[in-house]
Structure formats: C-alpha cells, structure tokens
Design an enzyme around this catalytic site. Sequence first.
Site, PDB file in Angstrom:
ATOM      1  N   GLU A 148       0.696  -1.212   0.132  1.00  0.00           N
ATOM      2  CA  GLU A 148       0.041   0.124   0.203  1.00  0.00           C
ATOM      3  C   GLU A 148       0.994   1.249   0.053  1.00  0.00           C
ATOM      4  O   GLU A 148       1.488   1.499   1.009  1.00  0.00           O
ATOM      5  CB  GLU A 148      -1.090   0.033   1.226  1.00  0.00           C
ATOM      6  CG  GLU A 148      -1.572  -1.251   1.427  1.00  0.00           C
ATOM      7  CD  GLU A 148      -2.785  -1.305   0.750  1.00  0.00           C
ATOM      8  OE1 GLU A 148      -3.275  -0.412  -0.055  1.00  0.00           O
ATOM      9  OE2 GLU A 148      -3.648  -2.205   0.321  1.00  0.00           O
ATOM     10  N   CYS A 189      -3.318   8.516   3.681  1.00  0.00           N
ATOM     11  CA  CYS A 189      -3.126   8.092   2.282  1.00  0.00           C
ATOM     12  C   CYS A 189      -4.412   8.235   1.080  1.00  0.00           C
ATOM     13  O   CYS A 189      -4.237   8.485   0.009  1.00  0.00           O
ATOM     14  CB  CYS A 189      -2.961   6.591   2.388  1.00  0.00           C
ATOM     15  SG  CYS A 189      -4.222   5.670   3.272  1.00  0.00           S
TER      16      CYS A 189
HETATM   17  P1  NAP Z   1       8.121   5.051   4.720  1.00  0.00           P
HETATM   18  O1  NAP Z   1       9.135   5.965   4.965  1.00  0.00           O
HETATM   19  O2  NAP Z   1       8.106   4.360   3.338  1.00  0.00           O
HETATM   20  O3  NAP Z   1       8.078   4.127   5.876  1.00  0.00           O
HETATM   21  C1  NAP Z   1       6.986   3.090   6.045  1.00  0.00           C
HETATM   22  C2  NAP Z   1       7.577   1.997   6.661  1.00  0.00           C
HETATM   23  O4  NAP Z   1       8.533   1.491   6.274  1.00  0.00           O
HETATM   24  C3  NAP Z   1       8.146   2.193   8.341  1.00  0.00           C
HETATM   25  O5  NAP Z   1       7.729   1.335   9.373  1.00  0.00           O
HETATM   26  C4  NAP Z   1       9.268   2.345   7.989  1.00  0.00           C
HETATM   27  O6  NAP Z   1      10.300   2.104   9.146  1.00  0.00           O
HETATM   28  C5  NAP Z   1       9.680   1.045   7.115  1.00  0.00           C
HETATM   29  N1  NAP Z   1      10.909   0.916   6.445  1.00  0.00           N
HETATM   30  C6  NAP Z   1      11.583   1.847   5.978  1.00  0.00           C
HETATM   31  N2  NAP Z   1      12.845   1.425   5.322  1.00  0.00           N
HETATM   32  C7  NAP Z   1      12.588   0.069   5.412  1.00  0.00           C
HETATM   33  C8  NAP Z   1      13.303  -0.971   5.050  1.00  0.00           C
HETATM   34  N3  NAP Z   1      14.549  -0.957   4.144  1.00  0.00           N
HETATM   35  N4  NAP Z   1      13.080  -2.180   5.316  1.00  0.00           N
HETATM   36  C9  NAP Z   1      11.899  -2.445   6.017  1.00  0.00           C
HETATM   37  N5  NAP Z   1      11.201  -1.513   6.577  1.00  0.00           N
HETATM   38  C10 NAP Z   1      11.322  -0.321   6.220  1.00  0.00           C
HETATM   39  O7  NAP Z   1       6.628   5.839   4.690  1.00  0.00           O
HETATM   40  P2  NAP Z   1       6.089   6.768   5.734  1.00  0.00           P
HETATM   41  O8  NAP Z   1       6.812   8.149   5.701  1.00  0.00           O
HETATM   42  O9  NAP Z   1       5.945   6.033   7.126  1.00  0.00           O
HETATM   43  O10 NAP Z   1       4.473   6.891   5.334  1.00  0.00           O
HETATM   44  C11 NAP Z   1       4.067   7.972   4.412  1.00  0.00           C
HETATM   45  C12 NAP Z   1       3.722   7.248   3.184  1.00  0.00           C
HETATM   46  O11 NAP Z   1       2.842   6.046   3.414  1.00  0.00           O
HETATM   47  C13 NAP Z   1       2.871   8.158   2.143  1.00  0.00           C
HETATM   48  O12 NAP Z   1       3.471   7.966   0.937  1.00  0.00           O
HETATM   49  C14 NAP Z   1       1.571   7.411   2.388  1.00  0.00           C
HETATM   50  O13 NAP Z   1       0.858   7.782   1.057  1.00  0.00           O
HETATM   51  C15 NAP Z   1       1.671   6.026   2.554  1.00  0.00           C
HETATM   52  N6  NAP Z   1       0.707   5.465   3.055  1.00  0.00           N
HETATM   53  C16 NAP Z   1      -0.037   4.779   2.363  1.00  0.00           C
HETATM   54  C17 NAP Z   1      -1.311   4.055   2.944  1.00  0.00           C
HETATM   55  C18 NAP Z   1      -2.061   3.249   1.963  1.00  0.00           C
HETATM   56  O14 NAP Z   1      -3.160   2.466   2.663  1.00  0.00           O
HETATM   57  N7  NAP Z   1      -2.107   3.078   0.832  1.00  0.00           N
HETATM   58  C19 NAP Z   1      -1.698   4.265   4.176  1.00  0.00           C
HETATM   59  C20 NAP Z   1      -0.932   5.218   4.879  1.00  0.00           C
HETATM   60  C21 NAP Z   1       0.238   5.764   4.426  1.00  0.00           C
HETATM   61  P3  NAP Z   1      11.010   3.540   9.974  1.00  0.00           P
HETATM   62  O15 NAP Z   1      10.057   4.372  10.433  1.00  0.00           O
HETATM   63  O16 NAP Z   1      11.682   2.636  10.960  1.00  0.00           O
HETATM   64  O17 NAP Z   1      12.140   3.963   8.802  1.00  0.00           O
END
Ligand code: NAP
Length: 543
Positions: A281, A320
Amino acid sequence: MGSLYTRATDSTQSQKNINLKAESTVIRLSNYVLGEWREGNAPFRNLENPSTGEVVAETSSKGLDFKAIHTYARDVGGPTLRKMTFAERGALLKAMSRAVYAQRERLIDIATANGGNTRKDAKFDLDGATATLSYYASLAKGLGDIHTLTDGESVQLAMSARFHGSHVSSPLLGAAIHINAFNFPAWGTFEKAACAILAGVPVISKPATSTAWLAWEIVKILTDENVLPAGVFQLICGGAGDLLEHTDGQDAIAFTGSADTGAIIRNCEGHVKRSARINIEADSLNAAIIGPDVDVGSDVWFAAVRNIITEMTQKAGQKCTAIRRVMVPMGLMEQLQESLIAELEGVIVGDPTDPNVRMGPLSSGSQLKDYREGVDLLTGEATVVFGSSTEIGNSKGINKNGYFAGPVLLRCDAPEAASYVHGREVFGPVCTLMPYDDSPETCAALIRLGGGSLATSVYSSDKGFLKKLLPEIVTSNGRVLVVDKKVADTATGHGMVMPQMVHGGPGRAGGGEELGGLRGLSFYMQRTAIQGNKALMERIFGS
Ligand code: NAP
C-alpha cells in the site's frame, strides 16, 4: 535535557496514569518478542512531540534475533491460532478491541504527544483500530466453529456424481509481517492484525519508528491484560533488521508506506527467491470529481466541500486517502474555490490539545521539509489561491519548535499538460483544483494521469454523466465513492476506510488490497483445489 521530559530507562514507567500534560518522562520503548518485552541496544532513535520538537520517547530494535522472532511466530503462535476455530479467533479480536477501547482517553493523549493529533484525529485512528477489530470479531462469530473456509459451490468434475471438486482455504504456516506508515499507528497496525489473526496467522508488526509510541502502548495494554496468547503478536519498535530475509512462501508481508520503501520491500529475497507473499500500500494521488449538474449550495455541493476540507485538514493532510486533486467543471471553478477558501479561513492551526484548533502539526521535521518542497514543485504548474507552506494565517498556541504548516489550496488551469499535480504526492494539507470541460471523458483522462489511486469521490446525480464516467475510472481506483442527492447526508465520506470494503489501489497506490470483509483473509490463506469423493471430502473439510 532542558525539557518537560525527564529520561526514564524503565519502560514500566509508561504504565497507567501517565500525566502527559504535566511533567512526563522520556519513555524507552521496548520490543515485544519471544513472549517478553526486550529492549534493543544503543544507539536509540528519538521520537518527538511534533508540536514542540521535544523528545518524548526513544527506541531501538538493534540486537534482536529476527530469525528467532520469525521462528517463534511460526512454531508457537501459528499452531496456537490454527488450533482455534474462527469463532475463538473472533473472541480474541473482540477482547483486543475491548481492552484498547477501555484505555481510549490515555491513548488519545499519546497520539497527541507523539503524533501531533488533535483529539478528533486521535479518535479517528484509535476508533478505526477498535472498530475494525470488532467488525472482524463479528464476522468470525458468523463463521462459527470451523478451521477452513470453503470458497464457492463444489462442482461435479466427471461422469460420476461422486467425483467432485471444491476450493478450501487454510492459514499459511508462516508469519504475517506487517510494516506500517507513521500516520496511523493504531488503525494501520490493527486493521492488518485483525485479518491475519482471524485467518489464523501470527503477526510480527513493525510500526513506523517516528510515531511508534501509540502502537507500543496498545500492545502494552494487551500484554498487561493477558489478552494475547503466546506468539500470536510480536512488536518491533525500530528497524526491521534482517527479518524479511527469513521469509518464504508460507509468510505474508504487508507493507504500507512510501513507494520508494515499497520498492525495497518488493526486492527482498524472501519474496523474489522464495515467493513470500507481498502486499504493498503506497503513495496515491486521490481525487474528487464535481459533476456539471451539481448546484452551488445544494446538499451534494456541501458534501463535496465538507469532504475536501476534511481530507486537507484531518491529520494535517497526512492521509493516504487524502483528496489531492479536485476536477471541477469550468463553470463552477470560481464558486468552488470561494467556498473552499471560506472554509479554510476558519481552520485554526496550532496546539492540538486546544479544542478550538482544527489542525495540528505535521508529524516530523522531515515531513515538514518534504511538504514545503512538494508545494514548491506544485507551484511550478499551479497557482496558490489560499495559504502558504511557510506562513500560517489563522493560528493558536504555535510553538516555534513545532512542525506546523498551514493548508494550501492551488489551482492548475492546464491540468492535462501538468505532471507534478498528478504525480507528486505531497503528504500534507494541500489540494489542487483542476477545471474540465463538463465531459466525462476529459475528466476520466485527468483521473488516469494519477497513475492509479486508492480512492476517487464523485459528486453528481446525473445518471448520464455517471454512466459514462464510472466505467472509465474504476480500473484506476481501489475505491470509488459516488455521492448523489439521495445519499449526500448519509455517505460515510471520502477518507473513511470501511472494513467491509477493500482498501488499496492499482499502479502508484501499490497494487495491493486489504480488508473487504472475508476477502482480507485470503492474503493470509492458501486456497487449495480439492478433488475427490464428494461425501468423503465434505466429512473432512465441511460442506
Ligand atoms: P516510509 O518512510 O516508506 O516508511 C514506512 C515503513 O517502512 C516504516 O515502518 C519504516 O520504518 C519502514 N521501512 C523503511 N525502510 C525499510 C526497509 N529498508 N525495510 C523494512 N522496512 C522499512 O513511509 P512513511 O513516511 O511512514 O509513510 C508515508 C507514506 O505512506 C505516504 O507515501 C503515504 O501515501 C503512504 N501511506 C499509504 C497508505 C495506504 O493505505 N495506501 C496508508 C498510509 C500511508 P522506519 O519508520 O523505522 O523507517
């Protein structure tokens, strides 16, 4: 450390009656793994209060044995859940929901302290979590005391009426690995958990580190109340380490976050080489469409205005599903712009604990920077008609160290030639109006420029317009909400993810799918075609 918060090394200090408004502690989050709470090793990552920039908690998952955590889920949690019937797993979800709801007020304070949530924003996240757990509990009750699900009718496969085939679904033998985004630490964590646990698969959950306190506190409640059977739910507060490297075809990895991280997850060896299941997602440029038939000031008009403003300001636009693009018939552009500006002028930005404040801060310094950079890019092809990403007009109780930003409304008068407004997800309180020529085809083409979205809302009661438009946009969206005059006052709203309906979207949105009632369980279950003697197979698997 020169702040209201004093450092505490004992995680039990976060127990009941934290007084977040007076002197508080810097909580050290631990990890709930292998049946106990374990602290990670230094260095710790700081979690902030985005309203003040103060450190409120710290956490680390360094030093954890991720292979052992994975094995514990498989060997302890899996067998426990598989022994339970659907009804029993449902009772577990109900107990989880009740335990969390009972501590709602305290959890709201934490969502404010670590997420910058207003009370309304916090309730949206927490009630989303408890309602989804409760919804899946009620579905389970209906399924009763069975262990496998049958899919459709059995069919006769040969001349003999005895030889039949049917499909049965049974839980995967591995773990559900859940990696979540920062914006919904409660709902995101437990909507995924509800489906996995009901399917019979143990969960290893990793909230985003920057806002992990809320998820941690909820799991603390569940362990304090002895709600969770051993191995059924483990929590990692910090990096995921090498967890994904231990996965294989009996595991299911569900990720929510940015498209960039999604691409890294997609490339993990467990998926690429050993077929671990994966659900992504990711980003989404969602939209609203105003039909040419909508009268200014009608119920449908106000439903659209209400939804757009909510999506811009709820959780400071860090959703999102937030509406980033609004397609407006040319003849209605000025009036819609005026109506939205009138509403935005009333939005007070500031201290989320103040009941008059409608919008709190963005969740971190890096989110604020990203928001400002994104708005700058949008202004290359759209004009700001309200607000600024650097200055806040209507504010109350702003701390200069907090990550506050005002809402920004733009208009892009040549949307068919633009790219950022359709392709750059600016994760904050921002939305762009785009005119179209009343034609459903033009409007659908603009929607498709988003490259695949989670949700589009259509505001129209014109059957002819809807009949042409809807078939043209459904394949670019995971969900389409149609608001006509008969449902304008009862529709649940653009951003409300209902557990009965699927959540996810094609293309840029990640191509994933969650929830949707029992559909949400299929990601965690193996569907097997069973062919044989009908009577015998029914005795074994049920009819
Ligand atoms: P993110 O920076 O991509 O992080 C998401 C998750 O991935 C966090 O738990 C992060 O952990 C983890 N992560 C990062 N690098 C990783 C790796 N190499 N291996 C495993 N896990 C890893 O996203 P965000 O800033 O938290 O969220 C914002 C984004 O989420 C927006 O683009 C939004 O559109 C999207 N979103 C989508 C939905 C949907 O349902 N489609 C819902 C909510 C949000 P750490 O925090 O420890 O780095």
